[in-house]
Structures are given as C-alpha cells and as structure tokens.
Design an enzyme around this catalytic site. Structure first.
Site, PDB file in Angstrom:
ATOM      1  N   GLY A  85       2.500  -4.909  -1.195  1.00  0.00           N
ATOM      2  CA  GLY A  85       2.062  -5.926  -0.228  1.00  0.00           C
ATOM      3  C   GLY A  85       2.787  -7.249  -0.449  1.00  0.00           C
ATOM      4  O   GLY A  85       3.539  -7.417  -1.404  1.00  0.00           O
ATOM      5  N   MET A 112       1.568 -10.210  -1.357  1.00  0.00           N
ATOM      6  CA  MET A 112       1.195 -10.850  -2.618  1.00  0.00           C
ATOM      7  C   MET A 112       1.582  -9.979  -3.806  1.00  0.00           C
ATOM      8  O   MET A 112       2.051 -10.472  -4.826  1.00  0.00           O
ATOM      9  CB  MET A 112      -0.307 -11.132  -2.637  1.00  0.00           C
ATOM     10  CG  MET A 112      -0.722 -12.261  -1.723  1.00  0.00           C
ATOM     11  SD  MET A 112       0.019 -13.836  -2.167  1.00  0.00           S
ATOM     12  CE  MET A 112      -0.859 -14.203  -3.663  1.00  0.00           C
ATOM     13  N   GLY A 119      -7.333 -11.208  -6.501  1.00  0.00           N
ATOM     14  CA  GLY A 119      -7.064 -12.211  -5.465  1.00  0.00           C
ATOM     15  C   GLY A 119      -7.501 -11.755  -4.095  1.00  0.00           C
ATOM     16  O   GLY A 119      -7.496 -12.549  -3.150  1.00  0.00           O
ATOM     17  N   ALA A 164     -10.712 -14.937  -7.682  1.00  0.00           N
ATOM     18  CA  ALA A 164     -10.442 -16.297  -7.183  1.00  0.00           C
ATOM     19  C   ALA A 164      -9.961 -16.216  -5.738  1.00  0.00           C
ATOM     20  O   ALA A 164      -9.023 -15.482  -5.447  1.00  0.00           O
ATOM     21  CB  ALA A 164      -9.394 -16.987  -8.052  1.00  0.00           C
ATOM     22  N   PRO A 165     -10.605 -16.978  -4.845  1.00  0.00           N
ATOM     23  CA  PRO A 165     -10.153 -16.945  -3.452  1.00  0.00           C
ATOM     24  C   PRO A 165      -8.805 -17.610  -3.266  1.00  0.00           C
ATOM     25  O   PRO A 165      -8.146 -17.412  -2.246  1.00  0.00           O
ATOM     26  CB  PRO A 165     -11.249 -17.715  -2.703  1.00  0.00           C
ATOM     27  CG  PRO A 165     -11.868 -18.609  -3.723  1.00  0.00           C
ATOM     28  CD  PRO A 165     -11.756 -17.872  -5.038  1.00  0.00           C
ATOM     29  N   ASN A 166      -8.384 -18.408  -4.250  1.00  0.00           N
ATOM     30  CA  ASN A 166      -7.102 -19.092  -4.132  1.00  0.00           C
ATOM     31  C   ASN A 166      -6.575 -19.416  -5.525  1.00  0.00           C
ATOM     32  O   ASN A 166      -7.262 -20.058  -6.314  1.00  0.00           O
ATOM     33  CB  ASN A 166      -7.262 -20.379  -3.308  1.00  0.00           C
ATOM     34  CG  ASN A 166      -5.950 -20.801  -2.704  1.00  0.00           C
ATOM     35  OD1 ASN A 166      -4.943 -20.851  -3.387  1.00  0.00           O
ATOM     36  ND2 ASN A 166      -5.969 -21.093  -1.424  1.00  0.00           N
ATOM     37  N   HIS A 184      -3.524 -19.640   8.669  1.00  0.00           N
ATOM     38  CA  HIS A 184      -2.807 -18.608   7.919  1.00  0.00           C
ATOM     39  C   HIS A 184      -1.798 -17.869   8.798  1.00  0.00           C
ATOM     40  O   HIS A 184      -1.860 -17.940  10.028  1.00  0.00           O
ATOM     41  CB  HIS A 184      -3.790 -17.597   7.316  1.00  0.00           C
ATOM     42  CG  HIS A 184      -4.466 -18.098   6.072  1.00  0.00           C
ATOM     43  ND1 HIS A 184      -5.546 -18.953   6.116  1.00  0.00           N
ATOM     44  CD2 HIS A 184      -4.200 -17.882   4.751  1.00  0.00           C
ATOM     45  CE1 HIS A 184      -5.922 -19.241   4.870  1.00  0.00           C
ATOM     46  NE2 HIS A 184      -5.117 -18.603   4.021  1.00  0.00           N
ATOM     47  N   HIS A 185      -0.938 -17.095   8.128  1.00  0.00           N
ATOM     48  CA  HIS A 185       0.048 -16.225   8.799  1.00  0.00           C
ATOM     49  C   HIS A 185      -0.666 -15.191   9.679  1.00  0.00           C
ATOM     50  O   HIS A 185      -1.863 -14.910   9.475  1.00  0.00           O
ATOM     51  CB  HIS A 185       0.904 -15.528   7.740  1.00  0.00           C
ATOM     52  CG  HIS A 185       0.106 -14.682   6.792  1.00  0.00           C
ATOM     53  ND1 HIS A 185      -0.200 -13.369   7.047  1.00  0.00           N
ATOM     54  CD2 HIS A 185      -0.490 -14.978   5.606  1.00  0.00           C
ATOM     55  CE1 HIS A 185      -0.932 -12.884   6.069  1.00  0.00           C
ATOM     56  NE2 HIS A 185      -1.134 -13.847   5.172  1.00  0.00           N
ATOM     57  N   LYS A 209      -2.907 -11.856   8.444  1.00  0.00           N
ATOM     58  CA  LYS A 209      -4.184 -11.924   7.708  1.00  0.00           C
ATOM     59  C   LYS A 209      -5.288 -11.287   8.542  1.00  0.00           C
ATOM     60  O   LYS A 209      -5.478 -11.649   9.708  1.00  0.00           O
ATOM     61  CB  LYS A 209      -4.525 -13.386   7.381  1.00  0.00           C
ATOM     62  CG  LYS A 209      -5.768 -13.529   6.521  1.00  0.00           C
ATOM     63  CD  LYS A 209      -5.907 -14.934   5.981  1.00  0.00           C
ATOM     64  CE  LYS A 209      -7.174 -15.102   5.153  1.00  0.00           C
ATOM     65  NZ  LYS A 209      -7.241 -14.199   3.993  1.00  0.00           N
ATOM     66  N   GLY A 245     -11.147 -16.660   2.431  1.00  0.00           N
ATOM     67  CA  GLY A 245     -12.018 -16.784   1.254  1.00  0.00           C
ATOM     68  C   GLY A 245     -12.050 -18.225   0.754  1.00  0.00           C
ATOM     69  O   GLY A 245     -13.088 -18.710   0.291  1.00  0.00           O
TER      70      GLY A 245
HETATM   71  P1  NAD Z   1      -0.733  -7.072   2.452  1.00  0.00           P
HETATM   72  O1  NAD Z   1      -1.313  -6.353   3.625  1.00  0.00           O
HETATM   73  O2  NAD Z   1       0.678  -7.548   2.544  1.00  0.00           O
HETATM   74  O3  NAD Z   1      -0.844  -6.155   1.133  1.00  0.00           O
HETATM   75  C1  NAD Z   1      -1.960  -5.371   0.799  1.00  0.00           C
HETATM   76  C2  NAD Z   1      -1.446  -4.129   0.086  1.00  0.00           C
HETATM   77  O4  NAD Z   1      -2.563  -3.383  -0.395  1.00  0.00           O
HETATM   78  C3  NAD Z   1      -0.642  -3.192   1.015  1.00  0.00           C
HETATM   79  O5  NAD Z   1       0.636  -2.937   0.474  1.00  0.00           O
HETATM   80  C4  NAD Z   1      -1.500  -1.932   1.081  1.00  0.00           C
HETATM   81  O6  NAD Z   1      -0.738  -0.736   1.187  1.00  0.00           O
HETATM   82  C5  NAD Z   1      -2.236  -2.006  -0.270  1.00  0.00           C
HETATM   83  N1  NAD Z   1      -3.441  -1.184  -0.290  1.00  0.00           N
HETATM   84  C6  NAD Z   1      -4.389  -1.067   0.662  1.00  0.00           C
HETATM   85  N2  NAD Z   1      -5.316  -0.188   0.308  1.00  0.00           N
HETATM   86  C7  NAD Z   1      -4.974   0.280  -0.920  1.00  0.00           C
HETATM   87  C8  NAD Z   1      -5.548   1.205  -1.830  1.00  0.00           C
HETATM   88  N3  NAD Z   1      -6.687   1.866  -1.553  1.00  0.00           N
HETATM   89  N4  NAD Z   1      -4.901   1.434  -3.000  1.00  0.00           N
HETATM   90  C9  NAD Z   1      -3.748   0.798  -3.283  1.00  0.00           C
HETATM   91  N5  NAD Z   1      -3.163  -0.112  -2.472  1.00  0.00           N
HETATM   92  C10 NAD Z   1      -3.764  -0.367  -1.298  1.00  0.00           C
HETATM   93  O7  NAD Z   1      -1.716  -8.303   2.157  1.00  0.00           O
HETATM   94  P2  NAD Z   1      -1.395  -9.627   1.313  1.00  0.00           P
HETATM   95  O8  NAD Z   1      -0.928 -10.712   2.231  1.00  0.00           O
HETATM   96  O9  NAD Z   1      -0.594  -9.278   0.116  1.00  0.00           O
HETATM   97  O10 NAD Z   1      -2.875 -10.053   0.873  1.00  0.00           O
HETATM   98  C11 NAD Z   1      -3.645  -9.178   0.061  1.00  0.00           C
HETATM   99  C12 NAD Z   1      -5.001  -9.834  -0.223  1.00  0.00           C
HETATM  100  O11 NAD Z   1      -4.812 -11.029  -0.990  1.00  0.00           O
HETATM  101  C13 NAD Z   1      -5.778 -10.261   1.031  1.00  0.00           C
HETATM  102  O12 NAD Z   1      -7.149 -10.018   0.823  1.00  0.00           O
HETATM  103  C14 NAD Z   1      -5.506 -11.762   1.102  1.00  0.00           C
HETATM  104  O13 NAD Z   1      -6.520 -12.457   1.782  1.00  0.00           O
HETATM  105  C15 NAD Z   1      -5.485 -12.105  -0.367  1.00  0.00           C
HETATM  106  N6  NAD Z   1      -4.794 -13.341  -0.746  1.00  0.00           N
HETATM  107  C16 NAD Z   1      -5.349 -14.037  -1.764  1.00  0.00           C
HETATM  108  C17 NAD Z   1      -4.714 -15.159  -2.265  1.00  0.00           C
HETATM  109  C18 NAD Z   1      -5.337 -15.871  -3.436  1.00  0.00           C
HETATM  110  O14 NAD Z   1      -4.746 -16.870  -3.932  1.00  0.00           O
HETATM  111  N7  NAD Z   1      -6.468 -15.386  -3.946  1.00  0.00           N
HETATM  112  C19 NAD Z   1      -3.513 -15.607  -1.698  1.00  0.00           C
HETATM  113  C20 NAD Z   1      -2.975 -14.870  -0.649  1.00  0.00           C
HETATM  114  C21 NAD Z   1      -3.600 -13.733  -0.196  1.00  0.00           C
END
Ligand code: NAD
Length: 265
Positions: free
Chosen positions: A14, A16, A99, A123-125, A153-154, A157, A163
C-alpha cells in the site's frame, strides 16, 4: 528487545506500507524481515516496493510474521483486515504499531484485552506536526465558543472523517462542553454543515486528487478567529513517528493510543 529489531510490515504494497518498508530498510537499528499484503502475495518485495537488495517475497498470511522471527509488526491496511490480523499478531506475542484508521471504541477494547503478552500502539497520525495540532486544539477549546474541523485527504482514502479529525474533536469535546448552538435551521443541501462529532463539533471531509493529509481546526469567539493547520505534503512525514514507535513499543505496556507518550509530550 534485541539490538537490531526485526520488523514485519502488513499492507506492505500500500501507499503507507511502501513508505514504511523504505524507512525500515534505511534504519541501521531495524531489519525488515517480513512483508504481508494480500494484493501482491507471491511477488518479490523488490518489484512491489522498488527496494533494491531485498530478498523478501510478499506473504499472503500473517503466519509469516512468526516464521520470520518478527519482534514488531507495523500495520497500515484497512480496519476490517486489521481486526483479524492484529488478533493473530497478539496471539503470537508480537508487538504492534498500528496506523490503520477507522477503529471503533469496541475495536480498541478488543485490542486492549488481546494484547496481554505483547504491546500495541494505535495512532491516528504519526506526523509530529499533527500530534502538536491536536494538542494545540485541545488547549484552545475552553477559550472559544465555536469550532469546526476541516480535514482534507487524497482521493484514495475510503474512511471519513479521518481518524485524526475524530481524535481531534474527541479531545476538544473532552476539554470543553461549552459550545454555542448551531443556528442552522434550513440545510438546502443535505450534509452542507458536515457531520456532527463529539460535543456537537462539526467535521467536514474533503477528498481531492493531489492532496496527501491535511487538517484545519477553526475556532471563533467575539471579534476573532484562530486557525490551526497542519499539512503532510509527503508520506515521509509519518516515518520518524513510526520508527520511534517501533523502537519504544517494548516499553509501553498494553494498549497505547496516540504518539504522545513516544514523543514525550
Ligand atoms: P492503501 O490502500 O494504499 O494500502 C492498504 C494496503 O493494505 C493495500 O496494499 C492492501 O492490499 C492491503 N491489505 C488489505 N487487506 C489486507 C489483508 N487482509 N492482509 C494484508 N494486506 C491487506 O492505503 P494507505 O493509503 O496505505 O492507508 C492505509 C491505512 O493507513 C488507512 O487506514 C489510512 O487511513 C491509514 N493512514 C494512517 C496514517 C497515520 O499516520 N496513522 C497516515 C496515512 C494513512
């Protein structure tokens, strides 16, 4: 914790997850030992993430984490996957830095009870500026009667509000219950006033191609307004917080919410 910490990444393919793989691989104190992602299972991590020199193959199942000797797992996936995967991570006695956003209070209670032999931080961020934004919003809350949150956000999302927005509003509502009533009695377009969060504080979610993660907290009182804004312009903004949490998680027993205790603020 050993001198070099073995790290596994769930959601490695993904947006992140890829940034986490690069950050872990570049840190001499950490070793990237496992990468899990359903969508790219069986592919070489090199070809998925562009990580030269890695010999890892992306695994389908979190069982790979135990087989690879993972000390700490980092999870950035979707909440439905995280519920299942984190239960297995806890059962395996592996620490987790999470995250993924969208957990309910019930989910957090479940994590609190399941992480009894290892630790979990959610952590939400992970961006330090966003952590400070939440703190400043909490400080301002008792001094203003009106406030609204706009998170941007992009367009990939899938959960709304973010969060970070939910956590911000929860903390503002906990800091003050003295908010003015909303005067709106005729909403011409449903949702024009956003969603109502804790304390009746309005939250607005914007989704736009080209954005990463942004938030404004607007406060108003007689004759003045205050705007607190944070922008993550690149996903690298989250990585120092993720790496710090990976290195500190062993010292944070049970479930920890937020990055504050890692940053010492
Ligand atoms: P994304 O869609 O690019 O990536 C998510 C990945 O998870 C995908 O590659 C998907 O194939 C994988 N996935 C889904 N189900 C799965 C499973 N059962 N087993 C293994 N892998 C699985 O999303 P992203 O932009 O990387 O964001 C991911 C999460 O992080 C979201 O919930 C987003 O809101 C959160 N986020 C948090 C922060 C933070 O600072 N806490 C920052 C950015 C994004």
């Amino acid at each position: 914790m050993p001198t070099v910490i073995n790290v596994g990444v769930i959601g490695a393919a993904g947006r992140m997850g890829q940034a986490v793989c690069h950050a872990v691989a570049a840190d001499p104190d950490l070793d990237l030992v496992a990468a899990v992602d359903r969508s790219r299972a069986g592919d070489e991590l090199d070809s998925v993430v562009g990580l030269d020199g890695s010999e890892l193959v992306v695994a389908e199942d979190v069982a790979e984490l135990t087989a690879a000797g993972t000390d700490v797992v980092v999870d950035f996936t979707v909440v439905e996957a995280a519920r299942v995967n984190l239960a297995a991570v806890a059962a395996g006695g592996i620490h987790a830095v999470v995250g993924t956003t969208g957990f309910t209070d019930d989910d957090l209670e479940m994590l609190r009870s399941s992480f009894d032999s290892s630790n979990c931080l959610v952590a939400p961020n992970f961006a330090v500026g966003a952590v400070l934004m939440m703190r400043f919003a909490e400080m301002a809350a008792p001094l203003f009667e009106t406030a609204e949150v706009i998170e941007l956000h992009h367009d990939g999302k899938i959960d709304a509000p973010s969060g970070t927005a939910m956590r911000t509003v929860e903390r503002m509502a906990a800091a003050s219950s003295d908010w003015a009533d909303d005067p709106t009695d005729n909403e011409m377009v449903a949702g024009a006033r956003g969603g109502m969060g804790p304390g009746g504080i309005r939250v607005h979610s914007v989704r736009l191609r080209g954005l990463v993660a942004h938030q404004e907290v607007l406060f108003g009182t007689t004759g003045q307004t205050l705007t607190i804004r944070h922008d993550s312009t690149d996903r690298t903004s989250f990585m120092p917080g993720v790496l710090a949490a990976v290195k500190r998680i062993e010292d944070l027993p049970g479930l920890t919410i937020g990055l504050e205790s890692v940053l010492g603020i």
